[in-house]
Design an enzyme around this catalytic site. Structure first.
Site, PDB file in Angstrom:
ATOM      1  N   CYS A   6      -0.661   8.944   8.737  1.00 57.57           N
ATOM      2  CA  CYS A   6      -0.495   7.651   8.840  1.00 57.57           C
ATOM      3  C   CYS A   6       0.231   7.004  10.215  1.00 57.57           C
ATOM      4  O   CYS A   6       0.701   7.779  10.685  1.00 57.57           O
ATOM      5  CB  CYS A   6       0.381   7.299   7.578  1.00 57.57           C
ATOM      6  N   ASP A 123       6.887   8.310  -2.506  1.00 58.52           N
ATOM      7  CA  ASP A 123       7.665   8.236  -1.406  1.00 58.52           C
ATOM      8  C   ASP A 123       9.135   8.518  -1.506  1.00 58.52           C
ATOM      9  O   ASP A 123       9.493   8.267  -2.573  1.00 58.52           O
ATOM     10  CB  ASP A 123       7.425   6.862  -0.501  1.00 58.52           C
TER      11      ASP A 123
END
Length: 199
Positions: A6, A123
């Site tokens: 990402c 996360d």
């Protein structure tokens, strides 16, 4: 192991991730040191083959804003951070998008419920911090039967062990493959993807 890289912003970094074997690449379309414009993403998509998921990442935008930016960028996947609702996931899917919904490891159980998103991303408590966390703790969230990605504090040195500890279906990396904040390191990208796929 499903691998997503990402925060990409250059043709070279996208190419490195794809050639290494990443199944998804992420582009940040929200205020961030890694932010890119829809126009930049459109150019970068020239490096992304059809079988690799190209994902637009959003934090503060509502679903209409996210959808408009993703459409402008030519993306069919949207990753949502922040406080969200099942209705927002439904609304994006009705517009033809596949959805990755990001939660934090210390969010309440109700947030971990299956809202029908294509992928859940788990996360750290401070997303984007690059700090590792207790990856084993997510096992208690009963995610074994779902497709979900582990994120936060991962790098080539710990990704295989972290994914095994968490029983993750896939992994997501951003800061762990950078030479400085927002600047991707091509060798780190290659090493991370290789380590994840070998794990």
């Amino acid at each position: 192991m499903f691998v997503k890289v990402c925060g990409l912003s250059t043709p070279e970094s996208v190419r490195a991730a794809v050639e290494a074997g990443a199944q998804a690449v992420g582009f940040v379309l929200t205020p961030s040191p890694r932010e890119v414009s829809p126009e930049q993403v459109r150019a970068l998509l020239a490096e992304v083959p059809a079988e690799v998921a190209a994902v637009g990442v959003f934090r503060h935008e509502d679903v209409d804003q996210a959808a408009a930016l993703a459409e402008e960028a030519g993306l069919s996947w949207i990753q949502l951070h922040g406080e969200r609702t099942p209705q927002e996931v439904d609304a994006l899917q009705e517009r033809g998008f596949s959805v990755i919904r990001a939660v934090r490891m210390d969010d309440p159980d109700r947030v971990f419920a299956d809202w029908g998103e294509e992928l859940l991303l788990v996360d750290a408590s401070v997303p984007g911090s690059g700090e590792s966390w207790d990856y084993a703790s997510v096992r208690e969230r009963c995610l074994d039967s779902r497709r979900w990605l582990l994120a936060g504090g991962l790098d080539a040195g710990n990704v295989a062990a972290a994914a095994e500890t968490a029983a993750a279906w896939g992994v997501d990396v951003s800061s762990g493959v950078e030479s400085s904040r927002g600047v991707k390191d091509l060798e780190k990208i290659r090493a991370f993807v290789a380590a994840a796929l070998a794990g």
